[in-house]
Scaffold this active site. Structure first.
Site, short mmCIF file in Angstrom:
data_model
loop_
_atom_site.label_atom_id
_atom_site.label_comp_id
_atom_site.label_asym_id
_atom_site.label_seq_id
_atom_site.Cartn_x
_atom_site.Cartn_y
_atom_site.Cartn_z
N CYS A 174 0.81 -1.22 0.00
CA CYS A 174 0.00 0.00 0.00
C CYS A 174 0.84 1.27 0.00
O CYS A 174 0.31 2.37 -0.18
CB CYS A 174 -0.95 -0.01 1.20
SG CYS A 174 -2.07 -1.42 1.22
N HIS A 323 -3.41 7.09 1.94
CA HIS A 323 -3.82 5.78 1.46
C HIS A 323 -5.18 5.46 2.06
O HIS A 323 -5.39 5.61 3.27
CB HIS A 323 -2.78 4.74 1.87
CG HIS A 323 -3.27 3.33 1.80
ND1 HIS A 323 -3.86 2.80 0.68
CD2 HIS A 323 -3.29 2.34 2.75
CE1 HIS A 323 -4.21 1.55 0.91
NE2 HIS A 323 -3.87 1.25 2.16
N ASN A 353 -10.18 -0.47 0.19
CA ASN A 353 -8.73 -0.38 0.17
C ASN A 353 -8.21 -1.00 -1.13
O ASN A 353 -8.25 -2.22 -1.30
CB ASN A 353 -8.16 -1.12 1.39
CG ASN A 353 -6.65 -1.09 1.46
OD1 ASN A 353 -5.97 -0.79 0.49
ND2 ASN A 353 -6.11 -1.42 2.63
#
Length: 397
Positions: A174, A323, A353
């Site tokens: 990520c 993020h 996500n």
């Protein structure tokens, strides 16, 4: 910061050198010869693999700044809502949305591929930048879930028609897009590259246990891209950055390689097993509480370090773009930095996500939606498996 600069140490040595007349670079007040090199074309019928491009090469001027001049994004067609997940595991829309802020996510289906979405996102960035694919010097594909074990950066380069570009993959989960973005600026500053595509794309749905309500509710698939272009140092759009990793946190978030135990040849005498086990990857394993603690502690510190390098305070930034992992994390970080909610960009509710894609996806939507304007300063940060984390203070255009 020395470690961050090391991301592109000796980067040019990975090219195959060719006998060409030397070009000249500006390096302070000196003139130094520099031998150019060429990347191969795509493998079409009749093409000799590895044949160098015949395009004449521009002089590589080092010490340039970098600016973001284009962005794009692409998501799968299949939308999975919280209510859809409630048909699979014991959960509900309210349970998921209250704990994560997520209501929907997109998932690869049919003949869709991650590289296909990466290509679409990159095309959007090229179009906004008014740049042709042949003008791209480098394609950086940031992904932990490529279509091919060996990565798919070169496939994306081929399908885009970036025949004069080098391409490679970055795996940093990520944090991948932030690592790729900072790497691109170093290639421009130290390597003389002029136009670099940075693509963040992931399909974590491939590694989700859809019977585990602790993880299956979180992840979605997407791709986002930006075009980073060389500019005069006075126009540099990267104002500061900060990068970290801590392998001790690996056990908190991972998807480990595992063998097929049913097909092993067993040896009762204790000799090594042969043939080697056929390997695959486990589903994503995550300690949610520890990852949350890590994020809300480390991310604000990283952003503050990047702001300090930029000579800015948190009150001077126009937007906070993190993020998109969990709305609680986003809220906690913005509170610690004392950034008001109307300056926080979040599209988590619609996509979940999406790992390395989450920052460029949200950036693209905010720019195309008119939220982010030219000249705006953005504090952005990625964090995730590894553990890895980092931040960048950037100016749009």
């Amino acid at each position: 910061m020395a470690n961050a600069l090391g991301l592109v140490s000796s980067s040019l040595h990975s090219f195959r050198w060719r006998n060409r007349a030397p070009l000249w670079l500006s390096r302070s007040d000196k003139r130094a010869p520099f031998i150019c090199c060429a990347a191969g074309d795509d493998g079409v019928e009749g093409h000799v693999l590895g044949a160098a491009s015949s395009r004449s090469h521009r002089p590589r001027v080092i010490g340039m700044g970098s600016k973001l001049v284009g962005c794009g994004s692409s998501v799968p067609k299949l939308l999975i809502s919280n209510d859809d997940l409630a048909q699979i595991v014991e959960t509900s829309d309210e349970w998921i949305s209250v704990r994560t802020g997520i209501r929907n996510r997109r998932v690869l289906s049919g003949n869709e591929t991650l590289s296909g979405f990466a290509v679409d996102a990159a095309k959007g960035a090229l179009q906004m930048a008014q740049l042709e694919a042949e003008e791209v010097d480098l394609v950086i594909m940031c992904t932990s879930t490529p279509d091919d074990l060996f990565g798919c950066g070169t496939q994306v380069q081929r399908d885009l028609g970036c025949k004069n570009a080098w391409a490679f993959d970055i795996t940093a989960a990520c944090s991948g897009f932030i690592v790729g973005l900072i790497s691109a600026t170093r290639f421009i500053k130290g390597g003389g590259f002029q136009n670099i595509l940075v693509i963040g794309a992931d399909a974590l749905s491939r590694y989700v246990d859809w019977t585990d309500r602790g993880t299956c509710i979180l992840f979605g698939d997407a791709a986002g891209a930006v075009l980073v272009q060389a500019c005069h140092s006075d126009e540099d759009g990267l104002l500061g950055f900060d990068l970290h990793s801590d392998g001790h946190g690996h056990r908190q978030l991972n998807a480990l390689a595992q063998g097929d135990d049913d097909k092993l040849i067993s040896n009762s005498n204790g000799a090594p097993l042969f043939p080697p086990r056929k390997s695959s990857f486990s589903c994503i394993q995550m300690n949610g509480k520890e990852v949350f603690r890590f994020a809300v502690r480390s991310v604000p510190q990283s952003i503050e370090a990047a702001l300090e390098e930029a000579g800015l305070s948190s009150s001077s930034i126009d937007w906070l773009l993190l993020h998109q992992a969990n709305q609680r994390i986003i809220d906690a970080v913005s509170n610690r930095l004392e950034i008001p909610s109307d300056k926080v960009i979040s599209n988590l509710a619609n996509y979940g996500n999406t790992s390395a894609a989450s920052i460029p996806l949200a950036l693209d939507e905010a720019i195309r939606g008119g939220k982010i304007q030219a000249g705006n300063t953005i504090a952005t940060a990625g964090f995730g498996a590894g553990l890895t984390w980092g931040s960048a203070i950037i100016r749009w255009r």
